[in-house]
Design a protein around this motif. Structure first.
Motif, PDB file in Angstrom:
ATOM      1  N   UNK A 270      63.767   6.738-117.936  1.00 42.22           N
ATOM      2  CA  UNK A 270      62.899   6.565-119.099  1.00 42.22           C
ATOM      3  C   UNK A 270      62.738   7.893-119.836  1.00 42.22           C
ATOM      4  N   UNK A 271      62.773   7.873-121.171  1.00 44.01           N
ATOM      5  CA  UNK A 271      62.728   9.129-121.934  1.00 44.01           C
ATOM      6  C   UNK A 271      61.344   9.750-122.031  1.00 44.01           C
ATOM      7  N   UNK A 272      60.308   9.071-121.569  1.00 44.28           N
ATOM      8  CA  UNK A 272      58.954   9.628-121.650  1.00 44.28           C
ATOM      9  C   UNK A 272      58.170   9.232-120.409  1.00 44.28           C
ATOM     10  N   UNK A 273      57.056   9.957-120.177  1.00 44.98           N
ATOM     11  CA  UNK A 273      56.187   9.688-119.040  1.00 44.98           C
ATOM     12  C   UNK A 273      55.021   8.822-119.504  1.00 44.98           C
ATOM     13  N   UNK A 274      54.809   7.683-118.862  1.00 45.86           N
ATOM     14  CA  UNK A 274      53.732   6.794-119.317  1.00 45.86           C
ATOM     15  C   UNK A 274      52.359   7.332-118.903  1.00 45.86           C
ATOM     16  N   UNK A 275      51.407   7.283-119.848  1.00 46.15           N
ATOM     17  CA  UNK A 275      50.028   7.650-119.535  1.00 46.15           C
ATOM     18  C   UNK A 275      49.891   9.080-119.074  1.00 46.15           C
ATOM     19  N   UNK A 276      48.919   9.294-118.194  1.00 48.32           N
ATOM     20  CA  UNK A 276      48.638  10.626-117.658  1.00 48.32           C
ATOM     21  C   UNK A 276      48.984  10.720-116.180  1.00 48.32           C
ATOM     22  N   UNK A 277      49.911   9.907-115.714  1.00 46.21           N
ATOM     23  CA  UNK A 277      50.244   9.898-114.294  1.00 46.21           C
ATOM     24  C   UNK A 277      51.110  11.070-113.892  1.00 46.21           C
ATOM     25  N   UNK A 278      51.796  11.718-114.848  1.00 48.34           N
ATOM     26  CA  UNK A 278      52.758  12.797-114.572  1.00 48.34           C
ATOM     27  C   UNK A 278      53.902  12.303-113.695  1.00 48.34           C
ATOM     28  N   UNK A 279      54.178  11.013-113.755  1.00 54.63           N
ATOM     29  CA  UNK A 279      55.276  10.423-113.002  1.00 54.63           C
ATOM     30  C   UNK A 279      56.271   9.820-113.983  1.00 54.63           C
ATOM     31  N   UNK A 280      57.545  10.144-113.774  1.00 55.46           N
ATOM     32  CA  UNK A 280      58.584   9.554-114.592  1.00 55.46           C
ATOM     33  C   UNK A 280      59.028   8.222-114.027  1.00 55.46           C
ATOM     34  N   UNK A 281      59.676   7.423-114.866  1.00 53.06           N
ATOM     35  CA  UNK A 281      60.150   6.095-114.464  1.00 53.06           C
ATOM     36  C   UNK A 281      61.674   6.107-114.456  1.00 53.06           C
TER      37      UNK A 281
END
Length: 382
Positions: A270-281
């Motif tokens: 995934x090109x961006x990190x969702x929310x504020x989790x600091x976890x990539x997908x």
């Protein structure tokens, strides 16, 4: 009258000690003084007491190893839910029609083009028949106007008809031709509406949900079915942001769910990190029918190739204040140094991600008994 010596009474005579008794006490006192003087003289003549030597700190004998670089596999842990590869939401395009038939249930496997549900099409079918009749009538009118045009054109050639008549016949042909095209377009619209009364599968897959029942009235835009396209699922793996740079499409992934292990591959990052989790997908493609269903939660290990790291024996790593550390030999002192453990290697050694450099002499045997700054003696360097 001169004083005369009067004899003492018998009581006074009894209280006064006798001469031999007084001499006895005098001798005992002299002996005590002599004894004390002799002891003092003996102490002065004896050599002075030697003070005990100061205690020396204990020097622990240890063994050392040289921190050496090694190329080790880079395994990145991940976890996440099992999701549909592509979930298709099949809705109803026509409203106000009764659902006459539903041919599938949740969990059914369907083929591309298979009928899923049918709406009442009696009204639309009648409209299509009427459109067909109108087209037939328009085609006949167009054919007649073209025949009239040909006759007028022949008369114009023989100069037996007016030019105005020719223009009227030409306009009639154009009008009938346009009317026929309009009727054909109207028929195509009705035919499309008739086709929309049949809900079919656009691709093979598995029915995840069915939201309509026979007898219900359709609502335009209502989702009737959810289709798992081609029956494929994937792992939506969540990875620490610092590990994303090492992940590429095509890398092998081992997915675990309980006792089941499935081999997959990285499909996309995934090109961006969702929310504020600091976890990539990371999207991990799984094989067909992996035995995993959407909604399950699985663990994964991504094979990100090999990295260069520093390896030390497991016995060299100690824990101080809950954090891993090693003792590095500096001269004859043991110096505590915090480290970051990356992984355990196959031979039991530990891969150190940070805190050591190649060539450092690390204390192995005896590290657990040391404190920072202790003096040590190297017994056997390895």
């Amino acid at each position: 009258m001169p004083d005369t010596l009067m004899p003492r009474s018998s009581e006074d005579a009894a209280r006064r000690p006798s001469a031999p008794r007084r001499w006895r006490w005098v001798v005992v006192g002299l002996l005590a003084v002599a004894l004390a003087g002799g002891i003092a003289a003996w102490r002065m003549r004896s050599p002075a007491a030697v003070a005990p030597p100061p205690s020396t700190p204990t020097v622990l004998t240890v063994t050392t190893v040289v921190a050496t670089p090694r190329s080790v596999p880079h395994r990145i842990p991940a976890d996440g839910p099992i999701v549909a590869w592509q979930e298709m939401r099949l809705g109803m395009e026509l409203g106000g029609l009764r659902v006459t038939d539903v041919t599938v249930e949740e969990g059914d496997t369907v083929a591309a083009g298979q009928l899923l549900a049918r709406l009442d099409d009696s009204v639309i079918a009648a409209q299509l028949d009427r459109a067909d009749a109108s087209i037939t009538e328009a085609e006949a009118s167009l054919a007649l106007s073209r025949a009239e045009l040909r006759r007028v054109q022949s008369l114009i050639a023989s100069q037996n008809a007016a030019r105005q008549t020719l223009e009227q016949r030409e306009a009639e042909v154009l009008r009938n031709d346009a009317r026929l095209a309009s009727l054909r377009a109207s028929r195509a619209e009705v035919a499309a509406m008739l086709a929309q009364t049949r809900i079919t599968a656009p691709d093979a897959g598995v029915i995840l949900a069915r939201d309509i029942l026979p007898g219900s009235v359709s609502v335009a835009g209502q989702v009737a079915f959810r289709l798992l396209r081609q029956g494929r699922v994937e792992l939506e793996a969540r990875v620490q942001e610092m590990d994303l740079a090492a992940i590429r499409p095509g890398q092998d992934v081992l997915v675990r769910h309980g006792a089941r292990s499935v081999a997959g591959q990285v499909r996309a990052v995934a090109p961006s990190l969702p929310g504020n989790t600091r976890l990539g997908v990371v999207h991990v493609a799984l094989p067909t029918d992996p035995g995993l269903l959407p909604g399950m939660f699985a663990l994964a290990v991504i094979d990100a190739g090999a990295i260069e790291t520093i390896a030390v024996p497991a016995e060299a790593v100690v824990f101080r204040d809950g954090a891993p550390a090693v003792f590095v030999l500096e001269s004859d002192r043991a110096r505590l140094r915090r480290v970051t453990i990356d992984a355990t290697l196959k031979d039991g050694a530990l891969a150190i991600a940070g805190g050591l450099t190649a060539g450092d002499r690390v204390i192995a045997m005896g590290a657990g008994f040391l404190a920072d700054g202790d003096r040590v003696q190297v017994g056997d360097a390895r």
